[in-house]
Design an enzyme around this catalytic site. Sequence first.
Site, PDB file in Angstrom:
ATOM      1  N   LYS A   1      66.740  92.818  22.431  1.00 22.08           N
ATOM      2  CA  LYS A   1      66.091  91.650  23.019  1.00 22.08           C
ATOM      3  C   LYS A   1      64.646  92.012  23.315  1.00 22.08           C
ATOM      4  O   LYS A   1      64.371  92.898  24.128  1.00 22.08           O
ATOM      5  CB  LYS A   1      66.799  91.204  24.294  1.00 22.08           C
ATOM      6  CG  LYS A   1      66.177  89.957  24.926  1.00 22.08           C
ATOM      7  CD  LYS A   1      66.945  89.536  26.160  1.00 22.08           C
ATOM      8  CE  LYS A   1      66.350  88.289  26.802  1.00 22.08           C
ATOM      9  NZ  LYS A   1      67.100  87.855  27.993  1.00 22.08           N
TER      10      LYS A   1
ATOM     11  N   LYS B   1      67.315  89.137  19.442  1.00 18.13           N
ATOM     12  CA  LYS B   1      66.682  87.968  20.046  1.00 18.13           C
ATOM     13  C   LYS B   1      65.205  88.262  20.238  1.00 18.13           C
ATOM     14  O   LYS B   1      64.867  89.322  20.752  1.00 18.13           O
ATOM     15  CB  LYS B   1      67.344  87.664  21.392  1.00 18.13           C
ATOM     16  CG  LYS B   1      66.801  86.429  22.094  1.00 18.13           C
ATOM     17  CD  LYS B   1      67.515  86.209  23.427  1.00 18.13           C
ATOM     18  CE  LYS B   1      66.967  84.958  24.124  1.00 18.13           C
ATOM     19  NZ  LYS B   1      67.601  84.725  25.435  1.00 18.13           N
TER      20      LYS B   1
END
Length: 330
Positions: free
Chosen positions: A196, A254
């Site tokens: 992320k 992400k």
Amino acid sequence: MYPLIRNRRLRTNEAIRRLVRETIISPDDFLVPLFVVEGKGIKEEIPSMPNYFRLSLDNLEKEVKELWNLGLCSVLLFVKVPDNLKDNAGSEAVNDNGLMQLAIKTVKSACPDMLVMTDVALDPYSAYGHDGIVAIGQILNDETVEVLAEMSVSHAKAGADFVAPSDMMDGRILSIREALDDEGYINTGIMSYSAKYASAFYGPFRDALDSAPVDIQNVPKDKKTYQMDYANRFEAIKETQQDIDEGADIVMVKPGLCYLDIVREIKNEVEVPVAVYQVSGEYAMVKAAAEKGWLDHDAVMMEQLTAIKRAGANIVASYFAKDVVKLLNS
């Protein structure tokens, strides 16, 4: 060699293009993010995310039934917590009667076979908008992990099929796995946000949940001490492999579109399903440009999602899920 081989023969018409197409989008690919708020009869459109809504529990029930009827069978739950319930310890996050826990029960009551994943991070519950406990200008790692593990058990107790830690604290997957197992939730899975990045594409999401870091003295103004530097590539593989070693069942990259090289790198290295989160900023850009008439909404939507799946994603968390399925069904 040419002229014996003419590659264009396989592009002659739509029928042959469909027959040899390598990447197919279907409802089974999608994990649908849903935003839940307290109250009744609430369906608030998020200004920076056109046609996406915050839902009270009664409308959440209606939404999941519609998703199920469309063939969408997995949801990822997020909650918008009132300011009066926010603190620096994540107290509301571990409330067995909290909004997230009630949302899980609502989905399972409405659609027992719907797969429910839950966001595990402290930012919706934090007075500071951070994914962890703040002290002396730092985000505390180990103290945060203890709360995340307790939070995960609470979600499992409410009926969550998977917990999805999105915090990027070190060691949280192992602690969550051990906590779940110790409480008998050996079949509750973990989808880890393993790679992320500290991205500028999260803005509309933070608007949706009112979870942006606050700008006050002695508190970090961003999440760069725990989310990854977007200039880094090999770090993503290391982070992901560590999460797998600690017990992650699914790993996630992400955001999506700007990180497809990372998706492919990870897909080539691991033997667990890879998820990609097509984030709020990616959604908002397409919506805004389409409203201006600058691009074809559906064509760009499908091209982006196909690229994400082609890069190696087994699962796509996307705000476009309903739009895609309705387009496919038409």
